[in-house]
Scaffold this motif. Structure first.
Motif, mmCIF file in Angstrom:
data_model
loop_
_atom_site.group_PDB
_atom_site.id
_atom_site.type_symbol
_atom_site.label_atom_id
_atom_site.label_comp_id
_atom_site.label_asym_id
_atom_site.label_seq_id
_atom_site.Cartn_x
_atom_site.Cartn_y
_atom_site.Cartn_z
ATOM 1 N N THR A 22 0.880 -1.171 0.000
ATOM 2 C CA THR A 22 0.000 0.000 0.000
ATOM 3 C C THR A 22 0.919 1.223 0.000
ATOM 4 O O THR A 22 1.077 1.890 1.024
ATOM 5 C CB THR A 22 -0.918 -0.001 1.231
ATOM 6 O OG1 THR A 22 -0.109 -0.137 2.415
ATOM 7 C CG2 THR A 22 -1.915 -1.127 1.164
ATOM 8 N N GLU A 126 -9.640 7.572 -7.025
ATOM 9 C CA GLU A 126 -9.123 6.409 -7.751
ATOM 10 C C GLU A 126 -7.714 6.746 -8.213
ATOM 11 O O GLU A 126 -7.467 7.843 -8.723
ATOM 12 C CB GLU A 126 -10.002 6.070 -8.955
ATOM 13 C CG GLU A 126 -9.518 4.840 -9.713
ATOM 14 C CD GLU A 126 -10.305 4.546 -10.967
ATOM 15 O OE1 GLU A 126 -10.261 3.390 -11.447
ATOM 16 O OE2 GLU A 126 -10.954 5.465 -11.491
ATOM 17 N N SER A 136 0.985 -1.032 -8.739
ATOM 18 C CA SER A 136 -0.184 -1.462 -7.973
ATOM 19 C C SER A 136 -1.396 -1.418 -8.887
ATOM 20 O O SER A 136 -1.439 -0.620 -9.822
ATOM 21 C CB SER A 136 -0.404 -0.533 -6.774
ATOM 22 O OG SER A 136 -0.783 0.755 -7.220
ATOM 23 N N ASP A 139 -6.777 1.477 -7.573
ATOM 24 C CA ASP A 139 -7.419 1.339 -6.272
ATOM 25 C C ASP A 139 -8.307 2.552 -6.027
ATOM 26 O O ASP A 139 -8.072 3.640 -6.557
ATOM 27 C CB ASP A 139 -6.356 1.232 -5.175
ATOM 28 C CG ASP A 139 -6.922 0.718 -3.859
ATOM 29 O OD1 ASP A 139 -8.098 0.300 -3.843
ATOM 30 O OD2 ASP A 139 -6.189 0.733 -2.850
ATOM 31 N N THR A 140 -9.346 2.359 -5.223
ATOM 32 C CA THR A 140 -10.239 3.448 -4.846
ATOM 33 C C THR A 140 -10.300 3.521 -3.329
ATOM 34 O O THR A 140 -10.530 2.511 -2.663
ATOM 35 C CB THR A 140 -11.659 3.224 -5.417
ATOM 36 O OG1 THR A 140 -11.580 3.146 -6.836
ATOM 37 C CG2 THR A 140 -12.572 4.385 -5.034
ATOM 38 N N ASP A 586 -6.735 -4.271 -14.464
ATOM 39 C CA ASP A 586 -7.381 -2.982 -14.738
ATOM 40 C C ASP A 586 -8.356 -3.075 -15.913
ATOM 41 O O ASP A 586 -8.687 -2.069 -16.532
ATOM 42 C CB ASP A 586 -6.338 -1.892 -14.990
ATOM 43 C CG ASP A 586 -5.414 -2.224 -16.154
ATOM 44 O OD1 ASP A 586 -5.536 -3.330 -16.725
ATOM 45 O OD2 ASP A 586 -4.563 -1.376 -16.497
ATOM 46 N N ARG A 602 -12.604 -4.933 0.462
ATOM 47 C CA ARG A 602 -13.141 -3.596 0.676
ATOM 48 C C ARG A 602 -14.580 -3.710 1.165
ATOM 49 O O ARG A 602 -15.479 -4.049 0.396
ATOM 50 C CB ARG A 602 -13.070 -2.777 -0.608
ATOM 51 C CG ARG A 602 -11.642 -2.593 -1.128
ATOM 52 C CD ARG A 602 -11.655 -1.866 -2.458
ATOM 53 N NE ARG A 602 -10.313 -1.703 -2.981
ATOM 54 C CZ ARG A 602 -9.687 -2.616 -3.721
ATOM 55 N NH1 ARG A 602 -10.296 -3.757 -4.003
ATOM 56 N NH2 ARG A 602 -8.470 -2.402 -4.174
ATOM 57 N N GLN A 612 -11.354 -5.948 -11.358
ATOM 58 C CA GLN A 612 -11.527 -6.061 -9.902
ATOM 59 C C GLN A 612 -11.526 -7.524 -9.466
ATOM 60 O O GLN A 612 -10.995 -7.863 -8.404
ATOM 61 C CB GLN A 612 -12.826 -5.384 -9.490
ATOM 62 C CG GLN A 612 -12.802 -3.868 -9.621
ATOM 63 C CD GLN A 612 -14.163 -3.243 -9.427
ATOM 64 O OE1 GLN A 612 -15.193 -3.924 -9.447
ATOM 65 N NE2 GLN A 612 -14.198 -1.918 -9.250
ATOM 66 N N SER A 615 -7.850 -8.688 -9.566
ATOM 67 C CA SER A 615 -7.080 -7.996 -8.534
ATOM 68 C C SER A 615 -7.360 -8.598 -7.158
ATOM 69 O O SER A 615 -6.439 -8.841 -6.363
ATOM 70 C CB SER A 615 -7.420 -6.497 -8.545
ATOM 71 O OG SER A 615 -6.740 -5.828 -7.517
ATOM 72 N N GLU A 616 -8.638 -8.858 -6.868
ATOM 73 C CA GLU A 616 -9.001 -9.451 -5.586
ATOM 74 C C GLU A 616 -8.475 -10.883 -5.481
ATOM 75 O O GLU A 616 -7.992 -11.314 -4.429
ATOM 76 C CB GLU A 616 -10.525 -9.427 -5.412
ATOM 77 C CG GLU A 616 -10.980 -10.025 -4.104
ATOM 78 C CD GLU A 616 -12.008 -9.170 -3.385
ATOM 79 O OE1 GLU A 616 -12.799 -9.744 -2.637
ATOM 80 O OE2 GLU A 616 -12.013 -7.944 -3.545
ATOM 81 N N THR A 619 -4.802 -10.736 -4.636
ATOM 82 C CA THR A 619 -4.563 -10.292 -3.263
ATOM 83 C C THR A 619 -4.896 -11.387 -2.252
ATOM 84 O O THR A 619 -4.140 -11.631 -1.307
ATOM 85 C CB THR A 619 -5.396 -9.031 -2.969
ATOM 86 O OG1 THR A 619 -5.074 -8.020 -3.924
ATOM 87 C CG2 THR A 619 -5.110 -8.506 -1.567
ATOM 88 N N ASN A 625 -0.311 -7.517 -4.534
ATOM 89 C CA ASN A 625 -1.213 -6.697 -5.333
ATOM 90 C C ASN A 625 -0.473 -5.804 -6.317
ATOM 91 O O ASN A 625 -0.955 -4.747 -6.710
ATOM 92 C CB ASN A 625 -2.102 -5.831 -4.433
ATOM 93 C CG ASN A 625 -1.308 -4.792 -3.650
ATOM 94 O OD1 ASN A 625 -0.092 -4.908 -3.531
ATOM 95 N ND2 ASN A 625 -1.987 -3.790 -3.127
#
Length: 669
Positions: A22, A126, A136, A139-140, A586, A602, A612, A615-616, A619, A625
């Motif tokens: 992060t 975002e 990365s 992300d939002t 993306d 999230r 998404q 990406s999830e 992770t 990520n």
């Protein structure tokens, strides 16, 4: 013993989370301007070695930082979101200038409070960040701005932003939203010097071209004649001429200001990567180009010019200003398409680009009018009006038609429909510039051309240059890179025939590809973008799986694909010894309704897009990520070797090759 177990658990969690980066953490504060106006301040703290992309990123580049604020009756936005001054650097992979921040960035949104009882305002940001090895995923982060605890905004002064480098923290906690009471100074306008001045220079050239059209050029002697009669002294004549030139600039700059005020940088950046935006501007530019070619004229209502002419008869500054406005309206049939095209291009850049574009354009038009009005004797050096002015207009029409297809190409790239692939785009440009060559050589006649059989030396030279450019583009149909125009056509891998026209993939029958597979071009690698279908094919072929977590906007992913994958020993493995599954984190395409589900990462968010989903998945399963991220696994989903990220290209791509070979060896045991 109990304490030891606790420490071991903490260590285990830290190791599990070690790859979940992060690198950008967000905090918020509020600055009070007066009783009804505030600045909402979002501060990004960026881990050392990472960069956060700015708000103004050209189409087909990395994901820009974009802010959204809740819509309610408590407040209204004033202007666009401002950002501290970013770094601007040309990126060879994306072939464009990209703005980004190191260490820290501050963004400010001016608001007017309509409900004094409001205590907080919600929004979101975002963003995307990269370092030299990884990117990365987009992300939002939700933002909350507390109005009950504010600092006073700096009064009347806005100093340059300066920062201390924050300490690196590779194992930092996930991004959170914190309310701070803190005063930050910010540069109020995102100025990207090179990009803005490029817009200015191109707009100046466009203004000069507009000056040479039949709607504008003949008005120079008429204007000079008016000022000569109205000015009793030379000094007054010069003063009136300067006033006239400034009035022209003010009129066009006001137009650019209106566009900038209506469309903030955030909206414009969203538009620039929007399918609908690019399609609309494609049709607008086609209409403009057809108008310049002589099919019809785009004019403003005649009643406008009549009323403006009446006001121009007044004396003093007001009369001169309305004379300049009359020029803008009367010449609209020639300047309108150019102005419209400039605003389209500048709007896609965002920020103050529309204002700078109109300033450059109007300056090119105003200077000759003002100078010749001040020094009427210079008129003797001007060329006479004639058919050459229509030639200028037609050439501009062809150029606008070529530019229109860039917007259509952008729209196609956004949705990945493969309508305008590289060969099609190049073929269209060859046809457009080939037709322009024939026109300049007098082989094509258009409605407003004169009947002369002779062509001027200037027209002949321009025709030869255009023909040379047309011939230069032809090898692009067979895969030539075309470096002179590389920023305009789609990338080489986005191609109908990446191996050359009439040629297919060597050693692969494209019609016999397994279900769900496609060829990663131009490397000719059988690739899946569906996890389940790729895994099923790997079981059928008894090969290990290479998971490639990647992104359309990932710079280092492209570097791996362009520099490491083509190495002979690596390419042989990718083609023959593994099954490649590329998962784009993306990818903005929506998931089928049946696959939409709540996010496990999230809270309160839904997984709605393909990107998404992957990406999830990355992770949760791999505790990572960033991209690129490569996993070699067996058919049960177990790692054959520790996953690897970006490995900079060496002379023989040793590191990536040895990693692949180690995993394949483990699969065979």
């Amino acid at each position: 013993m109990k304490k030891l177990i606790t420490l071991l658990l903490i260590a285990f969690v830290a190791i599990a989370k070690a790859q979940i980066y992060t690198p950008v953490k967000w905090s918020t504060s509020v600055e009070k301007i007066n009783d009804t106006e505030y600045y909402l301040v979002a501060k990004a703290t960026i881990e050392a070695g990472w960069k956060l992309y700015g708000q103004n990123i050209p189409p087909n580049g990395p994901i820009p930082t974009t802010f959204e604020f809740e819509k309610n009756a408590d407040f209204e936005l004033v202007g666009k979101t401002e950002e501290s001054t970013p770094i601007l650097k040309h990126d060879k992979v994306f072939n464009m200038e990209i703005s980004y921040f190191h260490n820290q960035a501050v963004f400010k949104q001016h608001i007017k409070l309509l409900n004094k009882a409001a205590t907080s305002i919600k929004g979101s940001v975002e963003f995307m960040s990269c370092n030299d090895n990884n990117c990365s995923p987009p992300d939002t982060v939700d933002l909350v701005f507390e109005l009950t605890d504010t600092a006073a905004a700096p009064a009347g002064v806005t100093p340059q932003f300066t920062f201390n480098n924050p300490p690196a923290d590779n194992n930092a906690a996930p991004a959170t939203t914190v309310s701070e009471t803190k005063t930050e100074a910010i540069n109020p306008t995102p100025i990207h010097n090179q990009g803005i001045w490029t817009i200015f220079f191109l707009s100046f050239l466009a203004g000069f071209a507009a000056l040479l059209t039949p709607c504008v050029f003949p008005m120079i002697p008429m204007t000079v004649s008016y000022f000569t009669k109205q000015s009793k002294t030379k000094a007054k004549g010069i003063r009136n001429a300067i006033t006239y030139g400034i009035s022209i600039i003010v009129i066009y700059v006001l137009l650019g200001t209106v566009v900038t005020a209506i469309f903030g940088a955030d909206v414009l950046n969203a538009f620039s990567s929007s399918f609908l935006f690019n399609i609309i501007f494609f049709f607008i530019l086609v209409v403009f180009s057809i108008s310049f070619l002589g099919a019809f004229e785009i004019t403003l209502p005649s009643s406008w010019s009549t009323k403006i002419d009446a006001q121009a008869d007044r004396s003093g500054f007001v009369g001169i200003f309305f004379m300049a406005l009359a020029l803008a309206i009367v010449s609209f049939s020639c300047t309108g398409p150019i102005v419209g095209s400039l605003l389209v291009q500048a709007a896609s850049q965002g920020g103050i680009a529309p204002i700078m574009g109109m300033f450059g354009f109007s300056l090119a038009i105003a200077l000759p009018f003002a100078l010749f009005a001040a020094f009427p004797g210079w008129l003797q050096s001007l060329p006479k009006s004639g058919g050459w002015m229509n030639t200028v207009k037609v050439v501009l029409g062809f150029l606008e038609l070529a530019l229109a297809f860039k917007f259509l190409s952008n729209a196609d790239l956004v949705v990945q429909y493969h309508w305008i692939e590289r060969e099609v785009f190049i073929a269209i440009w060859i046809a457009i510039f080939g037709a322009l060559s024939l026109y300049l050589f007098g082989k094509i006649r258009l409605p407003h051309d004169d009947a002369s059989d002779r062509i001027s030396v200037g027209r002949l030279i321009l025709g030869l240059l255009t023909l040379s450019f047309t011939i230069y583009m032809i090898p692009g149909l067979w895969g030539a890179p075309l470096n002179l125009i590389n920023a305009f056509p789609p990338p080489q891998h986005y191609s109908e025939s990446p191996y050359g026209v009439g040629k297919g993939a060597v050693g692969v029958d494209e019609g016999a590809l397994p279900e769900g597979a496609h060829l990663f071009k131009p490397h000719n690698i059988i690739t899946f973008d569906d996890y389940d279908k790729g895994l099923a094919y790997a079981k059928q072929q008894n090969k290990p799986v290479l998971l490639d977590f990647t992104g359309w906007s990932c710079v280092n992913c492209r570097r791996m694909e362009q520099n490491v994958w083509p190495k002979p020993q690596v390419l042989d493995i990718l083609k023959n010894e593994v099954v490649l599954i590329s998962l784009y984190v993306d990818d903005k395409r929506p998931l089928p309704e049946s696959e939409v589900k709540p996010s496990q990462i999230r809270e309160g968010k839904l997984i709605k897009t393909i990107g998404q989903k992957w990406s999830e998945f990355q992770t949760l399963k791999y505790k990572a990520n960033t991209q690129p991220f490569y996993v070699l696994m067996n058919h049960e989903g177990e790692n054959l070797v520790a996953p690897i990220g970006y490995t900079p290209d060496t002379d023989d791509a040793d590191e990536f090759y040895k990693w692949l070979r180690k995993g394949i060896t483990a699969f065979g045991k």
